[in-house]
Design a protein around this motif. Structure first.
Motif, PDB file in Angstrom:
ATOM      1  N   TRP A  58      38.530  31.578  44.049  1.00 46.10           N
ATOM      2  CA  TRP A  58      38.259  31.562  42.623  1.00 46.10           C
ATOM      3  C   TRP A  58      38.939  32.770  42.001  1.00 46.10           C
ATOM      4  CZ3 TRP A  58      34.933  33.098  46.357  1.00 46.10           C
ATOM      5  CH2 TRP A  58      34.301  34.320  46.221  1.00 46.10           C
ATOM      6  N   SER A  59      38.926  32.823  40.690  1.00 48.19           N
ATOM      7  CA  SER A  59      39.523  33.953  39.995  1.00 48.19           C
ATOM      8  C   SER A  59      38.746  34.246  38.721  1.00 48.19           C
ATOM      9  CB  SER A  59      40.995  33.674  39.676  1.00 48.19           C
ATOM     10  OG  SER A  59      41.110  32.578  38.797  1.00 48.19           O
ATOM     11  N   CYS A  60      38.996  35.435  38.178  1.00 45.18           N
ATOM     12  CA  CYS A  60      38.416  35.814  36.892  1.00 45.18           C
ATOM     13  C   CYS A  60      39.334  36.836  36.246  1.00 45.18           C
ATOM     14  CB  CYS A  60      37.001  36.366  37.057  1.00 45.18           C
ATOM     15  SG  CYS A  60      36.898  38.005  37.794  1.00 45.18           S
ATOM     16  N   ASP A  61      39.122  37.073  34.975  1.00 40.30           N
ATOM     17  CA  ASP A  61      39.878  38.117  34.295  1.00 40.30           C
ATOM     18  C   ASP A  61      39.512  39.470  34.897  1.00 40.30           C
ATOM     19  OD1 ASP A  61      41.023  36.272  32.603  1.00 40.30           O
ATOM     20  OD2 ASP A  61      39.634  36.653  30.952  1.00 40.30           O
ATOM     21  N   THR A  62      40.502  40.288  35.138  1.00 36.64           N
ATOM     22  CA  THR A  62      40.255  41.618  35.689  1.00 36.64           C
ATOM     23  C   THR A  62      39.308  42.407  34.786  1.00 36.64           C
ATOM     24  OG1 THR A  62      42.385  41.626  36.825  1.00 36.64           O
ATOM     25  CG2 THR A  62      41.371  43.773  36.409  1.00 36.64           C
ATOM     26  N   LYS A  74      41.810  37.702  41.896  1.00 32.35           N
ATOM     27  CA  LYS A  74      41.705  36.480  42.696  1.00 32.35           C
ATOM     28  C   LYS A  74      40.882  36.774  43.938  1.00 32.35           C
ATOM     29  CE  LYS A  74      46.162  35.104  40.998  1.00 32.35           C
ATOM     30  NZ  LYS A  74      47.565  35.242  41.260  1.00 32.35           N
ATOM     31  N   SER A 121      45.929  41.354  35.015  1.00 30.85           N
ATOM     32  CA  SER A 121      45.207  40.413  34.156  1.00 30.85           C
ATOM     33  C   SER A 121      44.191  39.559  34.900  1.00 30.85           C
ATOM     34  CB  SER A 121      46.191  39.511  33.406  1.00 30.85           C
ATOM     35  OG  SER A 121      47.011  38.817  34.320  1.00 30.85           O
ATOM     36  N   THR A 122      44.426  39.284  36.162  1.00 28.30           N
ATOM     37  CA  THR A 122      43.555  38.382  36.918  1.00 28.30           C
ATOM     38  C   THR A 122      43.175  38.977  38.266  1.00 28.30           C
ATOM     39  OG1 THR A 122      44.704  36.498  35.910  1.00 28.30           O
ATOM     40  CG2 THR A 122      43.346  36.022  37.827  1.00 28.30           C
TER      41      THR A 122
END
Length: 92
Positions: A26-30, A13, A10-11
């Motif tokens: 930082w992170s974002c939706d996969t 990183k 889901s994420t």
């Protein structure tokens, strides 16, 4: 500088390291990685990726010049509490 990416279901990183110091994370939706455009200053950095989402791997290969994917087989000398370590995801 080194960019590390942990791609989960889901994420995703990200961590940007200078030596052994984390400078930024930082992170974002996969699911957003296909449309994500990395800043130009990151595309030529060495990149280490652990990924449990194989369909994302070719997308990242196109975005970065110097990329390496790691797996549990690269974790030499570490002891795992799993009987069959081939079933362990790279994110472990």
């Amino acid at each position: 500088m080194l960019l590390v990416i942990d791609v989960g279901n889901s994420t995703a990183k990200f961590g940007l390291f200078k030596g052994d110091r984390l400078k930024k994370n930082w992170s974002c939706d996969t699911s957003a990685l296909a449309k994500w455009k990395p800043p130009r200053n990151l595309t030529s950095l060495p990149v280490m990726v652990s990924s449990v989402v194989p369909k994302v791997d070719p997308i990242l290969r196109k975005k970065f010049k110097n990329i390496r994917f790691v797996s549990v087989g690269d974790a030499k000398g570490l002891k795992f509490g799993f009987k069959n370590k081939i079933e362990i995801g790279a994110d472990r």
